[in-house]
Design an enzyme around this catalytic site. Structure first.
Site, PDB file in Angstrom:
ATOM      1  N   GLY A 150       0.851  -1.187   0.000  1.00 37.37           N
ATOM      2  CA  GLY A 150       0.000   0.000   0.000  1.00 37.37           C
ATOM      3  C   GLY A 150       0.887   1.236   0.000  1.00 37.37           C
ATOM      4  N   LEU A 151       0.318   2.368   0.332  1.00 39.87           N
ATOM      5  CA  LEU A 151       1.118   3.598   0.309  1.00 39.87           C
ATOM      6  C   LEU A 151       2.359   3.473   1.173  1.00 39.87           C
ATOM      7  CD1 LEU A 151      -1.556   6.414   0.468  1.00 39.87           C
ATOM      8  CD2 LEU A 151      -0.155   5.716  -1.459  1.00 39.87           C
ATOM      9  N   ALA A 152       2.198   2.917   2.373  1.00 43.76           N
ATOM     10  CA  ALA A 152       3.325   2.849   3.293  1.00 43.76           C
ATOM     11  C   ALA A 152       4.400   1.901   2.761  1.00 43.76           C
ATOM     12  CB  ALA A 152       2.851   2.408   4.674  1.00 43.76           C
ATOM     13  N   GLY A 153       4.002   0.708   2.349  1.00 45.64           N
ATOM     14  CA  GLY A 153       4.979  -0.286   1.898  1.00 45.64           C
ATOM     15  C   GLY A 153       5.631   0.087   0.572  1.00 45.64           C
TER      16      GLY A 153
ATOM     17  N   HIS B 278     -17.037   5.216   9.929  1.00 52.02           N
ATOM     18  CA  HIS B 278     -17.177   6.346   9.009  1.00 52.02           C
ATOM     19  C   HIS B 278     -18.650   6.656   8.806  1.00 52.02           C
ATOM     20  CE1 HIS B 278     -16.778   8.860   5.512  1.00 52.02           C
ATOM     21  NE2 HIS B 278     -15.468   8.780   5.559  1.00 52.02           N
TER      22      HIS B 278
ATOM     23  N   ARG C 258     -15.522  12.547  12.150  1.00 51.85           N
ATOM     24  CA  ARG C 258     -16.222  11.303  11.837  1.00 51.85           C
ATOM     25  C   ARG C 258     -16.907  10.648  13.019  1.00 51.85           C
ATOM     26  NH1 ARG C 258     -11.758   8.881   7.623  1.00 51.85           N
ATOM     27  NH2 ARG C 258     -12.327  10.374   6.003  1.00 51.85           N
TER      28      ARG C 258
ATOM     29  N   GLU D 152      -1.174   2.238   8.355  1.00 48.22           N
ATOM     30  CA  GLU D 152      -2.315   1.922   9.216  1.00 48.22           C
ATOM     31  C   GLU D 152      -2.002   0.780  10.175  1.00 48.22           C
ATOM     32  OE1 GLU D 152      -6.030   1.614   7.036  1.00 48.22           O
ATOM     33  OE2 GLU D 152      -7.082   0.847   8.803  1.00 48.22           O
TER      34      GLU D 152
ATOM     35  N   ARG E 208      -9.306   9.308  13.765  1.00 49.30           N
ATOM     36  CA  ARG E 208      -8.493   9.882  12.695  1.00 49.30           C
ATOM     37  C   ARG E 208      -9.304  10.904  11.903  1.00 49.30           C
ATOM     38  NH1 ARG E 208      -8.014   9.078   7.357  1.00 49.30           N
ATOM     39  NH2 ARG E 208      -9.190   7.131   7.223  1.00 49.30           N
TER      40      ARG E 208
ATOM     41  N   LEU F  81      -3.618   8.777   4.319  1.00 53.39           N
ATOM     42  CA  LEU F  81      -2.736   8.766   3.150  1.00 53.39           C
ATOM     43  C   LEU F  81      -1.464   9.533   3.496  1.00 53.39           C
ATOM     44  CD1 LEU F  81      -5.375   9.393   0.327  1.00 53.39           C
ATOM     45  CD2 LEU F  81      -4.556   7.238   1.270  1.00 53.39           C
TER      46      LEU F  81
HETATM   47  C1  LIG Z   1     -12.745   3.165   0.987  1.00 56.58           C
HETATM   48  C2  LIG Z   1     -11.659   3.894   1.711  1.00 56.58           C
HETATM   49  C3  LIG Z   1     -11.402   5.221   1.418  1.00 56.58           C
HETATM   50  C4  LIG Z   1     -10.400   5.914   2.068  1.00 56.58           C
HETATM   51  N1  LIG Z   1     -10.186   7.226   1.755  1.00 56.58           N
HETATM   52  C5  LIG Z   1      -9.189   7.890   2.370  1.00 56.58           C
HETATM   53  C6  LIG Z   1      -8.918   9.246   2.039  1.00 56.58           C
HETATM   54  O1  LIG Z   1      -9.568   9.854   1.189  1.00 56.58           O
HETATM   55  N2  LIG Z   1      -7.898   9.870   2.668  1.00 56.58           N
HETATM   56  C7  LIG Z   1      -7.137   9.229   3.605  1.00 56.58           C
HETATM   57  O2  LIG Z   1      -6.219   9.848   4.103  1.00 56.58           O
HETATM   58  N3  LIG Z   1      -7.374   7.953   3.932  1.00 56.58           N
HETATM   59  C8  LIG Z   1      -8.377   7.264   3.350  1.00 56.58           C
HETATM   60  N4  LIG Z   1      -8.617   5.959   3.694  1.00 56.58           N
HETATM   61  C9  LIG Z   1      -7.702   5.266   4.606  1.00 56.58           C
HETATM   62  C10 LIG Z   1      -6.460   4.856   3.840  1.00 56.58           C
HETATM   63  O3  LIG Z   1      -6.793   4.448   2.540  1.00 56.58           O
HETATM   64  C11 LIG Z   1      -5.694   3.715   4.492  1.00 56.58           C
HETATM   65  O4  LIG Z   1      -5.579   3.910   5.847  1.00 56.58           O
HETATM   66  C12 LIG Z   1      -4.297   3.625   3.910  1.00 56.58           C
HETATM   67  O5  LIG Z   1      -4.368   3.541   2.516  1.00 56.58           O
HETATM   68  C13 LIG Z   1      -3.529   2.462   4.470  1.00 56.58           C
HETATM   69  O6  LIG Z   1      -2.309   2.334   3.782  1.00 56.58           O
HETATM   70  P1  LIG Z   1      -1.240   1.272   4.218  1.00 56.58           P
HETATM   71  O7  LIG Z   1      -0.139   1.382   3.256  1.00 56.58           O
HETATM   72  O8  LIG Z   1      -0.944   1.415   5.643  1.00 56.58           O
HETATM   73  O9  LIG Z   1      -1.976  -0.136   4.074  1.00 56.58           O
HETATM   74  P2  LIG Z   1      -2.783  -0.817   2.872  1.00 56.58           P
HETATM   75  O10 LIG Z   1      -3.006   0.058   1.730  1.00 56.58           O
HETATM   76  O11 LIG Z   1      -3.956  -1.467   3.509  1.00 56.58           O
HETATM   77  O12 LIG Z   1      -1.779  -1.921   2.351  1.00 56.58           O
HETATM   78  C14 LIG Z   1      -1.473  -3.061   3.053  1.00 56.58           C
HETATM   79  C15 LIG Z   1      -1.431  -4.227   2.107  1.00 56.58           C
HETATM   80  O13 LIG Z   1      -0.828  -5.334   2.742  1.00 56.58           O
HETATM   81  C16 LIG Z   1      -1.521  -6.492   2.393  1.00 56.58           C
HETATM   82  N5  LIG Z   1      -1.320  -7.500   3.416  1.00 56.58           N
HETATM   83  C17 LIG Z   1      -2.003  -7.646   4.564  1.00 56.58           C
HETATM   84  N6  LIG Z   1      -1.547  -8.693   5.235  1.00 56.58           N
HETATM   85  C18 LIG Z   1      -0.562  -9.245   4.504  1.00 56.58           C
HETATM   86  C19 LIG Z   1       0.277 -10.371   4.682  1.00 56.58           C
HETATM   87  N7  LIG Z   1       0.186 -11.139   5.756  1.00 56.58           N
HETATM   88  N8  LIG Z   1       1.180 -10.652   3.713  1.00 56.58           N
HETATM   89  C20 LIG Z   1       1.282  -9.874   2.608  1.00 56.58           C
HETATM   90  N9  LIG Z   1       0.503  -8.783   2.409  1.00 56.58           N
HETATM   91  C21 LIG Z   1      -0.400  -8.481   3.341  1.00 56.58           C
HETATM   92  C22 LIG Z   1      -2.947  -6.045   2.301  1.00 56.58           C
HETATM   93  O14 LIG Z   1      -3.707  -6.920   1.509  1.00 56.58           O
HETATM   94  C23 LIG Z   1      -2.804  -4.684   1.678  1.00 56.58           C
HETATM   95  O15 LIG Z   1      -2.867  -4.770   0.279  1.00 56.58           O
HETATM   96  C24 LIG Z   1      -9.637   5.262   3.049  1.00 56.58           C
HETATM   97  C25 LIG Z   1      -9.888   3.938   3.347  1.00 56.58           C
HETATM   98  C26 LIG Z   1     -10.906   3.258   2.718  1.00 56.58           C
HETATM   99  C27 LIG Z   1     -11.217   1.864   3.124  1.00 56.58           C
END
Ligand SMILES: Cc1cc2nc3c(=O)[nH]c(=O)nc-3n(C[C@H](O)[C@H](O)[C@H](O)COP(=O)(O)OP(=O)(O)OC[C@H]3O[C@@H](n4cnc5c(N)ncnc54)[C@H](O)[C@@H]3O)c2cc1C
Ligand code: FES
Lengths: 637, 265
Positions: free
Chosen positions: A42-45, A266, A330, A425, A435, A441
C-alpha cells in the site's frame, strides 16, 4: 515491558530536525550490504520500498496480489492533507498538528503528530514530481477542498481517486527500483510468521498463494506495512483481502499491540442491502463539502424526501454543531446518525440510514460543477443502489472504516521487537482515538518516504547484526509451525465455511464493540468469542488441497487471527473506562451525549503484551504528555 | 434496502469455466442458483455459489477480487463473451444482478490471452503488465528532491487529460477484448499520462521505447486499431491514447537517443 517512546528532546518544532541530525547514518557504500524485507505494498509499503532502494539498501518486497498496485490504498477516495496554506486561509504546520491532536481526542503522541504535519508539505511536492495528476485550478495551481475536523481547506485530491493516484505514484517509484534490481518483488506471497533471531526481527515465513509453497526469507530488518484490521467486523469499507495476520503473528512473537479498541466508524457509507452483503462502500467524506445530512423531524414521516418541506427536516449536524456543521469529525457525525436512527427517525426500508442531500448544492452551483467534483462517486452510488443521486438524496449509514489501533511503535516506528518496524495503518501511532479525514494517506506516505529512511539507518547503524540465513534453526522452527497450522485447519473437515464464521464474528463485534460499547456488551462478547473460536477449530471446512491456489485456506487463516484479535479488542475496550474519539462507552458520556474522557486515569496508550496460548494478554501503558496542545474537552459546536 | 427489489429474486443458470491449473484442460460446468437478489453484485452471487460448493465438500470457484469498488483492477471475468460483462464502464465487481433477468443463463470465463496464463478457474496471471510498468512507467525522481508543488503550473485541461489516462486500473480487459491480445491501450494510457505532464518530458523517448519493447517481449499481440479494447474498458480509457503513443513512439525513433533494444542496462 519497556515502552520507551524515544521522543527526542527539544522544542516540538525542532524534535524531528534534531533527531535526523542525531541519528546514525549508514554510508552509501555500506548500504548495499544491508537487506530489508517490506511486507505490504500500500502507500506505506510501496513508498518505503522505493525510498530505501533509492538509498541503496537491498529490498525484498512481499505483495499478496499479482501486482503491488492492487493494495488496499488504491481505494482511498477523498484526499490527502498538507499544511501548504496555498489558500491563504491561515493554515500552518502547527495548525495541522493541533487539529490532528484535537481530532484524535488527545490520545496520540504530540511529537509524532508534529513530525507528520511537517512532512505533509514535502509529500505533496514529491507526489507532484512523480507525476500524480492532482486536481488543479484554471491558473494551473493545485486545488484544495475541506475535510472534517478542520476549518481550513488543506486537502489535495485527484477527483475521487486520490488513493489510486498516490499509490500509482509510489508504485511507479518502486517499479523503477524493481527495474534497477534494487527491489526484489515477491508477488503472490502472504506473510504468515515473523522470525526472530537473538530477539531481533530477522525474517519472515510466507506462503506462495499460487503454489502453496512455504518459503523463508531472511534480512537485517523487517518492515510491516500490512494495513488495518477493520475486517475483524466482516463488513467494512476495507478491501476483502485486507487482514490482520501479519501484525497478529508479530504480536504473538512479542510486538505489543497499541489501543486495539480504537476503530473508526465512518459516517457516510452505503447501507447494508441484504444478508449476502460482502462489504460496504464508502461515500467519501468530501461529499460533506456540498451534501447536507438530514432526517425527517417526525419519525413516522414516510413521504419521499422531495415531498418533505424544509421546515419538517432536521439538518441535525448543522443544528448541533453550527461551527463545523456537516463537516463535524467522523466519530461525532457517526454517533449523531446512530442517535437519530435509534430515535426512530432513520429513513429507507430498514430505517438504518440518513439522507445526504445535494439538491441545494446543485441548485447553487449547477450540476456540471457537482459532477466535476464528485462524478465518479455519484456513479458508484448509482451502480450499487440503482438510484440517481442527482435526483434523490443519497441514503447513508456509518460503517467500520479504519483502525487507529495497531502495533505499538516508538518515535522511530520500531515495535517492541528490535528490527521490526511498522508503517502506515498497521501501527497505532498518529491518530489517537479518532483519525481525521485525509490523514491516513498522509501518514502512510510520511512513514514510507520520509521517516523510515532516517530511522532504519539509525537502527542498522547502531546495532550489531550477526550474519543470519534461512538455514538458522529459528527459520526451521517457524516454518514448521506454519505448516502445522495449515494442516491443522485443512484436517478439521467440519461443516462451516470461513466466511460463515467470519460473518458471525463480525456481527458479534458490531453489536457489542461497535459504535457504542458498555461493560455489559463487552463482557458478553468476551463470553461469545471463545465459543466461536471453538466452533472454528472444530467445524471449519476447507475443501481442496493446500499445495495449490486455495482461497478458502487463505480466508480461514485470516479468520482464525481475526477471532483472537477481536477478543483483545473487547478486552481493551472493557479496560478503557472512559469514552474518547471513536471509543464510545455508553456509561461515560456528557449530558448532551458527547464522549467523556477521563484524563486522570486514561491519558495513556494501552500496549498489550502477548503472554502465550490461552493466557490473558498483559496491559502495559505509555503515558501521554500534552505540553503544547492543552488537554481540553473537544468541542465542534 | 438499497434499490427497491427486495422481494423479487431470480433463478440464474451459470456456466462457469473450471480449470484445476495451467497444465490441464478446463471446461464449462453448469450451476443453478435459485434465489439471486437483483441487488447483489455479480461477485456476491459467486460468494453464494461458493458457499454452497464448500458445504458440499466441493472446491469453490477461484476468482480474483479485492476492493469490490471498481478500483483495484483485481476482478476479471468474461461474462457472456464480454470482459466485465454487458454494462459499459463497469468492472465485474460493480456489475449488479439487476442487469440480468430471471431464468438467464450466463457464461463466465477467465480473461483469456496468451500473455495471461490461467492459474485456476477464473484466475489468470497478469504480471506481464507489471513488467511493462517496470520498463519505464515512472518519472525518475528520488525521494527528497522535489521543488514546491506549485512551482510548475499545469493547466487544468492538461491535468484533466492526464488524469483521464491515469484512471486505468490495469485489469487487462483491453487485452482480453482484443483479437490479437494486444496491451496497447494499457501501455498507451501510462505513456499518455506522463507524456502530457511536464514532469514526464525528460524521459519521454526512453519511456515509450522501453515500454513498447517490453510489451513486444511478453506474449502480447500487436495493435491493429480495432478499438474493441476501449469498448471493453471499465474506466473508459479512450483510443486517442493509442494515437498519442504512436506519435510518442515515432518521436522517439526519429529524435530519441534510445537506439538499442536493451531492457537491462
Ligand atoms: C474506501 C476507503 C477510502 C479511504 N479514503 C481515504 C482518504 O480519502 N484519505 C485518507 O487519508 N485515507 C483514506 N482511507 C484510509 C487509507 O486508505 C488507508 O488507511 C491507507 O491507505 C492504508 O495504507 P497502508 O499502506 O498502511 O496499508 P494498505 O493500503 O492497507 O496496504 C497493506 C497491504 O498489505 C496487504 N497485506 C495484509 N496482510 C498481509 C500479509 N500477511 N502478507 C502480505 N501482504 C499483506 C494487504 O492486503 C494490503 O494490500 C480510506 C480507506 C478506505 C477503506
Ligand atoms: S475487485 Fe477491485 S476492481 Fe473489482
Amino acid at each position: 515491558m519497556n515502552l520507551d517512546s524515544k521522543i527526542p528532546s527539544g522544542h516540538i518544532s525542532e524534535k524531528w530536525t534534531n533527531h535526523q541530525f542525531e541519528s546514525k547514518l549508514v554510508n552509501p557504500a555500506n548500504r548495499r550490504k544491508f537487506s530489508v524485507i517490506v511486507v505490504g505494498t500500500g502507500l506505506a509499503g510501496a513508498s518505503a520500498s522505493a525510498s530505501l532502494a533509492e538509498l541503496g539498501y537491498n529490498v525484498k518486497t512481499l505483495c499478496i496480489h499479482d501486482s503491488p498496485r492492487r493494495a488496499h490504498s488504491i481505494a482511498a477516495q477523498g484526499g490527502i492533507n498538507a499544511a501548504k496554506n496555498y489558500q491563504n486561509d491561515g493554515d500552518s504546520v502547527y495548525r495541522l498538528f493541533y487539529d490532528t491532536i484535537k481530532g484524535g481526542d488527545f490520545r496520540a503522541r504530540e511529537a509524532n503528530v508534529h513530525r507528520l504535519a511537517e512532512n505533509s508539505v514535502k509529500i505533496i511536492d514529491h507526489c507532484v514530481a512523480l507525476g500524480v495528476p492532482f486536481a488543479r485550478e484554471y491558473g494551473g495551481l493545485l486545488a484544495n477542498r475541506s475535510f472534517g475536523g478542520a476549518q481550513v481547506s488543506r486537502t489535495f485530491y485527484a477527483r475521487g481517486q486520490t488513493g489510486q493516484q498516490l499509490l500509482l505514484g509510489a508504485y511507479s517509484a518502486m517499479m523503477r527500483q524493481v527495474d534497477a534490481k534494487k527491489v526484489e518483488l515477491l508477488n503472490f506471497r502472504e506473510m504468515l510468521d515473523l522470525v526472530l533471531v537473538d530477539g531481533k526481527a530477522r525474517g519472515v515465513i510466507c506462503r506462495n498463494v499460487l503454489t502453496g509453497e512455504i518459503e523463508s526469507h531472511a534480512a537485517d530488518a523487517v518492515i510491516l506495512a500490512t494495513g488495518g484490521y477493520g475486517n475483524v467486523f466482516y463488513l467494512s469499507t476495507n478491501a476483502k483481502w485486507s487482514n490482520a495476520t501479519a501484525i497478529w503473528r508479530a504480536h504473538k512473537r512479542g510486538a505489543a499491540f497499541g489501543n486495539p479498541c480504537f476503530t473508526q466508524i465512518h459516517p457516510t457509507c452505503i447501507p447494508v442491502s441484504g444478508d449476502y452483503q460482502s462489504k460496504l462502500t464508502l461515500m467519501s467524506e468530501s461529499l460533506r463539502n456540498d451534501g447536507r445530512v438530514w432526517v425527517p423531524k417526525n419519525g413516522t414521516d414516510a413521504r419521499s424526501p422531495d415531498l418533505i418541506p424544509e421546515d419538517e427536516r432536521d439538518y441535525y449536524l448543522e443544528r448541533i454543531y453550527p461551527s463545523f456543521g456537516n463537516l463535524a469529525p467522523r466519530d461525532i457525525a457517526s454517533r449523531a446518525a446512530k442517535f437519530v436512527c435509534d430515535e426512530g427517525r432513520g429513513v429507507g426500508n430498514t430505517k438504518l440510514a440518513v439522507y445526504l442531500d445535494f439538491a441545494a448544492a446543485i441548485k447553487r452551483d449547477g450540476r456540471p460543477v457537482i459532477e466535476g467534483k464528485y462524478g465518479n462517486l455519484f456513479q458508484m452510488y448509482e451502480k450499487i443502489t440503482g438510484e440517481n443521486p442527482y435526483k434523490v438524496p443519497m441514503r447513508i449509514y456509518p460503517a467500520v472504516h479504519y483502525t487507529m489501533g495497531g502495533l505499538w511503535v516508538d518515535y522511530n516506528l520500531q515495535s517492541t521487537i528490535p528490527g521490526l518496524h511498522v508503517l502506515g495503518e498497521a501501527n497505532f501511532s498518529d491518530h489517537g482515538a479518532n483519525r481525521l479525514g485525509a490523514s491516513a494517506l498522509m501518514q502512510g506516505l510520511s512513514d514510507g518516504y520520509f521517516v523510515i529512511p532516517t530511522t532504519l539507518a539509525n537502527y542498522l547503524g547502531s546495532t550489531k547484526l550477526d550474519k543470519v540465513d534461512v538455514s538458522h534453526q529459528a527459520f526451521k522452527d517457524a516454518r514448521a509451525g506454519v505448516e502445522q497450522g495449515i494442516s491443522r485447519m485443512m484436517n478439521i473437515k467440519g461443516g462451516k465455511t470461513a466466511d460463515e464464521l467470519h460473518r458471525k464474528l463480525g456481527k458479534l463485534m458490531w453489536d457489542n464493540c461497535g459504535m457504542a460499547r458498555n461493560e455489559q456488551s463487552l463482557n458478553k462478547l468476551l463470553e461469545e468469542i471463545p465459543k466461536l473460536r471453538d466452533e472454528f477449530w472444530n467445524d471449519l471446512r476447507i475443501p481442496g488441497d493446500a499445495a495449490t491456489l486455495n482461497q478458502e485456506l487463505e480466508r480461514a487463516g485470516r479468520v482464525a487471527d481475526f477471532i483472537e484479535l477481536g477478543e483483545l479488542m473487547a478486552r481493551d475496550a472493557l479496560e478503557r473506562r472512559e469514552s474518547c474519539g471513536g471509543h464510545f462507552r455508553t456509561e461515560f458520556q456528557t449530558q448532551d451525549n458527547e464522549a467523556q474522557r477521563d484524563d486522570e486515569k486514561f491519558c495513556h496508550v494501552a500496549a498489550w503484551e502477548y503472554q502465550g496460548e490461552g493466557k490473558a494478554a498483559k496491559r502495559n501503558t505509555e503515558a501521554l504528555n500534552f505540553e503544547y496542545v492543552k488537554l481540553a474537552t473537544r468541542s465542534y459546536k | 434496502m438499497a434499490g427497491n427489489n427486495n422481494s423479487r429474486t431470480m433463478r440464474i443458470n451459470l456456466k462457469v469455466w473450471r480449470q484445476q491449473n495451467e497444465k490441464v484442460q478446463g471446461n464449462l460446468v453448469d450451476y443453478t442458483l435459485d434465489s439471486v437478489s437483483p441487488d447483489m453484485s455479480f461477485l456476491e452471487m459467486f460468494d453464494v455459489l461458493n458457499e454452497q460448493l464448500v458445504k458440499k465438500g466441493e472446491e469453490p470457484v477461484a476468482f480474483a477480487h479485492d476492493c469490490r469498488e471498481g478500483i483495484c483492477g483485481s476482478c476479471a471475468m468474461v461474462i457472456d463473451g464480454e470482459p466485465h460483462g454487458p454494462q459499459t464502464g463497469t468492472t465485474t465487481c460493480q456489475l449488479h444482478m439487476r442487469s440480468f433477468s430471471d431464468g438467464d443463463t450466463i457464461v463466465v470465463e477467465p480473461f483469456r490471452a496468451k500473455a495471461f496464463p490461467v492459474v485456476k478457474d477464473l484466475v489468470t496471471n497478469r504480471t506481464a503488465l507489471d513488467r511493462i510498468q517496470a520498463a519505464g512507467g515512472y518519472v525518475t525522481v528520488s525521494t527528497g528532491n522535489a521543488p514546491d508543488g506549485n512551482a510548475i503550473p499545469i493547466s487544468k485541461e492538461i491535468a484533466d487529460l492526464a488524469m483521464d489516462a491515469a484512471a486505468c486500473i490495469q485489469c487487462g480487459a483491453c487485452v482480453a477484448a482484443c483479437r490479437n491480445g494486444s496491451a496497447m491501450l494499457f501501455v498507451s494510457a501510462k505513456v499518455s499520462q506522463l507524456a502530457l505532464l511536464p514532469q514526464g518530458q525528460a524521459e519521454r523517448d526512453r519511456r515509450v521505447s522501453r515500454m513498447v519493447w517490453q510489451m513486444d517481449e511478453e506474449d502480447f499481440g500487436s495493435c491493429t486499431n480495432m478499438g474493441s479494447c476501449a469498448a471493453a474498458c471499465p474506466k473508459e480509457i479512450k483510443v486517442e491514447n493509442i494515437a498519442r503513443i504512436n506519435r510518442e513512439y515515432a518521436h522517439a525513433m526519429l529524435f530519441g537517443r534510445v537506439s538499442e533494444r536493451v531492457s537491462d542496462e
